[in-house]
Design a protein around this motif. Structure first.
Motif, PDB file in Angstrom:
ATOM      1  N   GLY A   1       0.821  -1.215   0.000  1.00 25.26           N
ATOM      2  CA  GLY A   1       0.000   0.000   0.000  1.00 25.26           C
ATOM      3  C   GLY A   1       0.848   1.254   0.000  1.00 25.26           C
ATOM      4  O   GLY A   1       1.829   1.361  -0.721  1.00 25.26           O
ATOM      5  N   SER A   2       0.486   2.182   0.849  1.00 24.75           N
ATOM      6  CA  SER A   2       1.212   3.452   0.909  1.00 24.75           C
ATOM      7  C   SER A   2       2.138   3.509   2.117  1.00 24.75           C
ATOM      8  O   SER A   2       2.521   4.578   2.561  1.00 24.75           O
ATOM      9  N   THR A   3       2.496   2.342   2.632  1.00 25.76           N
ATOM     10  CA  THR A   3       3.400   2.258   3.781  1.00 25.76           C
ATOM     11  C   THR A   3       4.793   2.735   3.388  1.00 25.76           C
ATOM     12  O   THR A   3       5.346   2.267   2.400  1.00 25.76           O
ATOM     13  N   GLY A   4       5.371   3.644   4.143  1.00 27.44           N
ATOM     14  CA  GLY A   4       6.739   4.089   3.897  1.00 27.44           C
ATOM     15  C   GLY A   4       6.890   4.893   2.617  1.00 27.44           C
ATOM     16  O   GLY A   4       5.920   5.249   1.954  1.00 27.44           O
ATOM     17  N   THR A   5       8.138   5.129   2.272  1.00 26.41           N
ATOM     18  CA  THR A   5       8.445   5.884   1.056  1.00 26.41           C
ATOM     19  C   THR A   5       8.371   4.962  -0.157  1.00 26.41           C
ATOM     20  O   THR A   5       8.376   3.745  -0.024  1.00 26.41           O
ATOM     21  N   THR A   6       8.331   5.555  -1.320  1.00 22.55           N
ATOM     22  CA  THR A   6       8.319   4.775  -2.554  1.00 22.55           C
ATOM     23  C   THR A   6       9.562   3.893  -2.629  1.00 22.55           C
ATOM     24  O   THR A   6       9.479   2.710  -2.965  1.00 22.55           O
ATOM     25  N   ARG A   7      10.699   4.451  -2.328  1.00 26.47           N
ATOM     26  CA  ARG A   7      11.960   3.698  -2.369  1.00 26.47           C
ATOM     27  C   ARG A   7      11.906   2.507  -1.423  1.00 26.47           C
ATOM     28  O   ARG A   7      12.287   1.402  -1.779  1.00 26.47           O
ATOM     29  N   TRP A   8      11.409   2.734  -0.201  1.00 25.27           N
ATOM     30  CA  TRP A   8      11.308   1.667   0.793  1.00 25.27           C
ATOM     31  C   TRP A   8      10.402   0.547   0.282  1.00 25.27           C
ATOM     32  O   TRP A   8      10.729  -0.635   0.397  1.00 25.27           O
ATOM     33  N   ARG A   9       9.257   0.910  -0.296  1.00 24.76           N
ATOM     34  CA  ARG A   9       8.321  -0.099  -0.815  1.00 24.76           C
ATOM     35  C   ARG A   9       8.956  -0.927  -1.927  1.00 24.76           C
ATOM     36  O   ARG A   9       8.779  -2.143  -1.987  1.00 24.76           O
ATOM     37  N   ILE A  10       9.689  -0.269  -2.817  1.00 23.45           N
ATOM     38  CA  ILE A  10      10.331  -0.992  -3.919  1.00 23.45           C
ATOM     39  C   ILE A  10      11.394  -1.943  -3.368  1.00 23.45           C
ATOM     40  O   ILE A  10      11.461  -3.116  -3.756  1.00 23.45           O
ATOM     41  N   ILE A  11      12.218  -1.464  -2.449  1.00 22.93           N
ATOM     42  CA  ILE A  11      13.279  -2.299  -1.872  1.00 22.93           C
ATOM     43  C   ILE A  11      12.688  -3.493  -1.138  1.00 22.93           C
ATOM     44  O   ILE A  11      13.144  -4.632  -1.306  1.00 22.93           O
ATOM     45  N   VAL A  12      11.667  -3.264  -0.317  1.00 26.59           N
ATOM     46  CA  VAL A  12      11.053  -4.356   0.438  1.00 26.59           C
ATOM     47  C   VAL A  12      10.406  -5.363  -0.505  1.00 26.59           C
ATOM     48  O   VAL A  12      10.531  -6.580  -0.314  1.00 26.59           O
ATOM     49  N   THR A  13       9.724  -4.874  -1.524  1.00 26.46           N
ATOM     50  CA  THR A  13       9.089  -5.768  -2.498  1.00 26.46           C
ATOM     51  C   THR A  13      10.124  -6.656  -3.172  1.00 26.46           C
ATOM     52  O   THR A  13       9.952  -7.879  -3.248  1.00 26.46           O
ATOM     53  N   ILE A  14      11.190  -6.056  -3.662  1.00 30.60           N
ATOM     54  CA  ILE A  14      12.228  -6.825  -4.360  1.00 30.60           C
ATOM     55  C   ILE A  14      12.883  -7.816  -3.402  1.00 30.60           C
ATOM     56  O   ILE A  14      13.103  -8.981  -3.744  1.00 30.60           O
ATOM     57  N   ALA A  15      13.172  -7.372  -2.182  1.00 33.79           N
ATOM     58  CA  ALA A  15      13.821  -8.254  -1.205  1.00 33.79           C
ATOM     59  C   ALA A  15      12.935  -9.450  -0.867  1.00 33.79           C
ATOM     60  O   ALA A  15      13.400 -10.600  -0.872  1.00 33.79           O
ATOM     61  N   LEU A  16      11.660  -9.209  -0.583  1.00 36.79           N
ATOM     62  CA  LEU A  16      10.757 -10.306  -0.231  1.00 36.79           C
ATOM     63  C   LEU A  16      10.609 -11.298  -1.387  1.00 36.79           C
ATOM     64  O   LEU A  16      10.678 -12.518  -1.181  1.00 36.79           O
ATOM     65  N   CYS A  17      10.412 -10.776  -2.585  1.00 41.03           N
ATOM     66  CA  CYS A  17      10.225 -11.659  -3.747  1.00 41.03           C
ATOM     67  C   CYS A  17      11.507 -12.409  -4.091  1.00 41.03           C
ATOM     68  O   CYS A  17      11.465 -13.591  -4.457  1.00 41.03           O
ATOM     69  N   SER A  18      12.642 -11.741  -3.974  1.00 39.59           N
ATOM     70  CA  SER A  18      13.915 -12.391  -4.268  1.00 39.59           C
ATOM     71  C   SER A  18      14.202 -13.501  -3.259  1.00 39.59           C
ATOM     72  O   SER A  18      14.656 -14.597  -3.636  1.00 39.59           O
ATOM     73  N   LEU A  19      13.933 -13.233  -1.987  1.00 38.25           N
ATOM     74  CA  LEU A  19      14.101 -14.277  -0.969  1.00 38.25           C
ATOM     75  C   LEU A  19      13.156 -15.444  -1.227  1.00 38.25           C
ATOM     76  O   LEU A  19      13.540 -16.606  -1.068  1.00 38.25           O
ATOM     77  N   TYR A  20      11.935 -15.133  -1.632  1.00 33.98           N
ATOM     78  CA  TYR A  20      10.992 -16.204  -1.942  1.00 33.98           C
ATOM     79  C   TYR A  20      11.484 -17.005  -3.144  1.00 33.98           C
ATOM     80  O   TYR A  20      11.381 -18.231  -3.166  1.00 33.98           O
ATOM     81  N   GLY A  21      12.028 -16.323  -4.142  1.00 30.24           N
ATOM     82  CA  GLY A  21      12.591 -17.013  -5.303  1.00 30.24           C
ATOM     83  C   GLY A  21      13.733 -17.943  -4.919  1.00 30.24           C
ATOM     84  O   GLY A  21      13.834 -19.069  -5.417  1.00 30.24           O
ATOM     85  N   ALA A  22      14.594 -17.479  -4.005  1.00 28.98           N
ATOM     86  CA  ALA A  22      15.693 -18.326  -3.531  1.00 28.98           C
ATOM     87  C   ALA A  22      15.144 -19.542  -2.788  1.00 28.98           C
ATOM     88  O   ALA A  22      15.626 -20.671  -2.982  1.00 28.98           O
ATOM     89  N   SER A  23      14.117 -19.333  -1.965  1.00 29.34           N
ATOM     90  CA  SER A  23      13.534 -20.466  -1.238  1.00 29.34           C
ATOM     91  C   SER A  23      12.841 -21.427  -2.200  1.00 29.34           C
ATOM     92  O   SER A  23      12.837 -22.647  -1.977  1.00 29.34           O
ATOM     93  N   ASP A  24      12.284 -20.898  -3.285  1.00 27.06           N
ATOM     94  CA  ASP A  24      11.651 -21.740  -4.295  1.00 27.06           C
ATOM     95  C   ASP A  24      12.689 -22.623  -4.983  1.00 27.06           C
ATOM     96  O   ASP A  24      12.447 -23.816  -5.217  1.00 27.06           O
ATOM     97  N   GLU A  25      13.823 -22.063  -5.293  1.00 26.75           N
ATOM     98  CA  GLU A  25      14.894 -22.860  -5.906  1.00 26.75           C
ATOM     99  C   GLU A  25      15.379 -23.936  -4.930  1.00 26.75           C
ATOM    100  O   GLU A  25      15.626 -25.075  -5.335  1.00 26.75           O
ATOM    101  N   PHE A  26      15.498 -23.603  -3.658  1.00 26.61           N
ATOM    102  CA  PHE A  26      15.879 -24.590  -2.640  1.00 26.61           C
ATOM    103  C   PHE A  26      14.827 -25.695  -2.574  1.00 26.61           C
ATOM    104  O   PHE A  26      15.159 -26.886  -2.518  1.00 26.61           O
ATOM    105  N   HIS A  27      13.564 -25.299  -2.593  1.00 25.88           N
ATOM    106  CA  HIS A  27      12.455 -26.267  -2.579  1.00 25.88           C
ATOM    107  C   HIS A  27      12.587 -27.254  -3.737  1.00 25.88           C
ATOM    108  O   HIS A  27      12.336 -28.456  -3.572  1.00 25.88           O
ATOM    109  N   GLN A  28      12.995 -26.787  -4.896  1.00 22.68           N
ATOM    110  CA  GLN A  28      13.122 -27.658  -6.057  1.00 22.68           C
ATOM    111  C   GLN A  28      14.189 -28.723  -5.877  1.00 22.68           C
ATOM    112  O   GLN A  28      14.147 -29.765  -6.539  1.00 22.68           O
ATOM    113  N   SER A  29      15.138 -28.484  -4.981  1.00 20.68           N
ATOM    114  CA  SER A  29      16.188 -29.492  -4.764  1.00 20.68           C
ATOM    115  C   SER A  29      15.621 -30.763  -4.131  1.00 20.68           C
ATOM    116  O   SER A  29      16.284 -31.796  -4.129  1.00 20.68           O
TER     117      SER A  29
END
Length: 127
Positions: A57-85
């Protein structure tokens, strides 16, 4: 509905989509009908990035939202690759994680910038 409940409810689509990614990742086939596997990763994580960005939503600054979004999704992507093992016939691939992160950058940045534009327009028009 209280503001906190509305904010929590915004996470439901992102959580459901993450569950869908997890489910597909647990299948023994990585084939994408009609297209390359990297494209599936890009589309999946572009959508996830948009859903996570919207959930913030409108939580925090635009920069903060973009960074948090990328970090959460990237971590999830890494966990997804681990899951595939743990899935027979599947192997984790660091390039899949890179494509996942690129998708998150695209989807997250796009929705957050779009929301920022709408917030600015509302302020300009007194809404």
């Amino acid at each position: 509905m209280h503001a906190h409940m509305k904010q929590a409810a915004r996470w439901i689509p992102a959580i459901l989509w993450a569950g869908a990614i997890f489910s597909v990742s647990g299948t023994q086939s990585s084939d994408l009908p009609g297209g390359p596997a990297w494209l599936a990763h890009l589309v999946e994580y572009t959508i996830l990035g948009a859903l996570v960005g919207w959930a913030l939503g409108s939580t925090g600054t635009t920069r903060w939202r973009i960074i948090v979004t990328i970090a959460l999704c990237s971590l999830y992507g890494a966990s997804d690759e681990f899951h595939q093992s743990f899935v027979p016939t599947r192997m984790p691939d660091p390039m899949d994680w890179v494509v996942d992160t690129i998708g998150a950058i695209i989807g997250g940045s796009a929705i957050i910038m779009l929301m920022r534009g709408r917030e600015s327009a509302r302020k300009d028009h007194g809404f």
